[in-house]
Scaffold this motif. Structure first.
Motif, PDB file in Angstrom:
ATOM      1  N   VAL A   8       0.858  -1.182   0.000  1.00 55.61           N
ATOM      2  CA  VAL A   8       0.000   0.000   0.000  1.00 55.61           C
ATOM      3  C   VAL A   8       0.894   1.232   0.000  1.00 55.61           C
ATOM      4  O   VAL A   8       1.655   1.455   0.953  1.00 55.61           O
ATOM      5  CB  VAL A   8      -0.939   0.014   1.226  1.00 55.61           C
ATOM      6  N   PHE A   9       0.802   2.019  -1.058  1.00 53.59           N
ATOM      7  CA  PHE A   9       1.652   3.185  -1.261  1.00 53.59           C
ATOM      8  C   PHE A   9       0.844   4.442  -0.963  1.00 53.59           C
ATOM      9  O   PHE A   9      -0.249   4.631  -1.526  1.00 53.59           O
ATOM     10  CB  PHE A   9       2.169   3.194  -2.695  1.00 53.59           C
ATOM     11  N   THR A  10       1.352   5.310  -0.087  1.00 50.64           N
ATOM     12  CA  THR A  10       0.561   6.443   0.409  1.00 50.64           C
ATOM     13  C   THR A  10       1.314   7.767   0.345  1.00 50.64           C
ATOM     14  O   THR A  10       0.941   8.726   1.029  1.00 50.64           O
ATOM     15  CB  THR A  10       0.118   6.195   1.862  1.00 50.64           C
ATOM     16  N   ILE A  20      -5.977   8.500   5.376  1.00 54.14           N
ATOM     17  CA  ILE A  20      -4.956   7.516   4.979  1.00 54.14           C
ATOM     18  C   ILE A  20      -4.694   6.481   6.067  1.00 54.14           C
ATOM     19  O   ILE A  20      -4.644   5.277   5.767  1.00 54.14           O
ATOM     20  CB  ILE A  20      -3.671   8.226   4.520  1.00 54.14           C
ATOM     21  N   PRO A  21      -4.531   6.863   7.345  1.00 57.13           N
ATOM     22  CA  PRO A  21      -4.313   5.813   8.360  1.00 57.13           C
ATOM     23  C   PRO A  21      -5.463   4.814   8.443  1.00 57.13           C
ATOM     24  O   PRO A  21      -5.231   3.600   8.583  1.00 57.13           O
ATOM     25  CB  PRO A  21      -4.166   6.610   9.666  1.00 57.13           C
ATOM     26  N   GLN A  22      -6.700   5.300   8.353  1.00 58.68           N
ATOM     27  CA  GLN A  22      -7.850   4.385   8.382  1.00 58.68           C
ATOM     28  C   GLN A  22      -7.865   3.503   7.140  1.00 58.68           C
ATOM     29  O   GLN A  22      -8.240   2.318   7.213  1.00 58.68           O
ATOM     30  CB  GLN A  22      -9.153   5.177   8.495  1.00 58.68           C
ATOM     31  N   PHE A  27      -7.086  -1.914   4.656  1.00 59.53           N
ATOM     32  CA  PHE A  27      -6.423  -2.850   3.745  1.00 59.53           C
ATOM     33  C   PHE A  27      -5.671  -3.933   4.513  1.00 59.53           C
ATOM     34  O   PHE A  27      -5.553  -5.067   4.026  1.00 59.53           O
ATOM     35  CB  PHE A  27      -5.500  -2.111   2.781  1.00 59.53           C
ATOM     36  N   ARG A  28      -5.167  -3.631   5.700  1.00 60.91           N
ATOM     37  CA  ARG A  28      -4.562  -4.693   6.509  1.00 60.91           C
ATOM     38  C   ARG A  28      -5.605  -5.752   6.851  1.00 60.91           C
ATOM     39  O   ARG A  28      -5.343  -6.959   6.775  1.00 60.91           O
ATOM     40  CB  ARG A  28      -3.965  -4.115   7.785  1.00 60.91           C
ATOM     41  N   ASP A  29      -6.798  -5.311   7.232  1.00 62.46           N
ATOM     42  CA  ASP A  29      -7.867  -6.247   7.556  1.00 62.46           C
ATOM     43  C   ASP A  29      -8.314  -7.026   6.326  1.00 62.46           C
ATOM     44  O   ASP A  29      -8.481  -8.258   6.374  1.00 62.46           O
ATOM     45  CB  ASP A  29      -9.061  -5.499   8.153  1.00 62.46           C
ATOM     46  N   LEU A  30      -8.522  -6.314   5.226  1.00 56.31           N
ATOM     47  CA  LEU A  30      -9.004  -6.965   4.012  1.00 56.31           C
ATOM     48  C   LEU A  30      -7.959  -7.921   3.456  1.00 56.31           C
ATOM     49  O   LEU A  30      -8.287  -9.034   3.023  1.00 56.31           O
ATOM     50  CB  LEU A  30      -9.375  -5.911   2.966  1.00 56.31           C
TER      51      LEU A  30
END
Length: 220
Positions: A8-10, A20-22, A27-30
């Motif tokens: 994940v590139f931010t 962005i943090p949320q 994406f960590r959960d998904l």
């Protein structure tokens, strides 16, 4: 990098979204639900060296010019080899001076009205990013306008009903989410995702999950 990971590139050099943090946590959960681990980075050097074998790369509300020549070439080679790309919200405000990135994403951001409730129309329910939705999806977002509609070059999944909010500028042809395989691999983009609250919304999380799973050729 292992194919059991997503990146994940931010990085932002323009407007930076508070969400962005949320988004990273979502994406960590998904990714975990798909059996993948997630690495988040702001470093274009990581893109230049870590995409080989990566299951998917996500540009999460990136903005401005965020890549180096080396990371541009790595991203192009990754897509050409069949890699999966997911763009979320402000990813469409990124790398305006690189035409290939416009092809990868599908369209370029032009403007948006104020954050407000509206309705997204589901044009295609035969896709894992939209199969869970009713024909009309009430949502609160910025309802991005694009410089040109990508219709005809992409598979449109969602569009905006401009009659349901103030300030829309594209008229009847206003895609919001789409996918394609025009640059070698699979690319999914959604214009939604401005607010931190969006990433706790079950319907939006399933939208992201379906887009990620489709791009990475996984079963959600």
């Amino acid at each position: 990098m292992s194919a059991e990971r997503i990146l994940v590139f931010t990085r932002t050099t323009g407007y930076r979204h508070d969400s962005i943090p949320q988004g990273i946590e979502a994406f960590r959960d998904l990714g975990g639900g798909l059996g993948l681990t997630v690495e988040a980075t702001e470093d274009p050097g990581v893109l230049a060296t870590a995409l080989d074998g990566c299951r998917a790369v996500v540009f999460l509300s990136t903005s401005g010019e965020v890549l180096t020549p080396e990371s541009r070439e790595a991203l192009r080679e990754y897509a050409a080899a069949g890699g999966a790309f997911v763009g979320v919200h402000a990813a469409a405000t990124t790398e305006y001076d690189w035409p290939w990135y416009g092809d990868l994403l599908g369209a370029r951001f032009e403007r948006h009205p104020e954050l407000q409730p509206g309705v997204a129309v589901v044009e295609d329910r035969d896709h894992p990013a939209t199969a869970h939705l009713d024909a009309a999806w009430p949502f609160t977002d910025e309802w991005y306008d694009f410089r040109a509609s990508p219709r005809g070059r992409v598979r449109v999944l969602l569009s905006a009903d401009e009659s349901t909010y103030e300030g829309g500028g594209m008229g009847e042809d206003h895609p919001l989410a789409w996918c394609h395989e025009n640059t070698g691999g699979r690319s999914f983009y959604t214009a939604l995702g401005h607010s931190p609250e969006a990433y706790a919304d079950p319907a939006f999380r399933r939208h992201l999950l379906g887009g990620l799973a489709w791009a990475a050729r996984l079963v959600p």
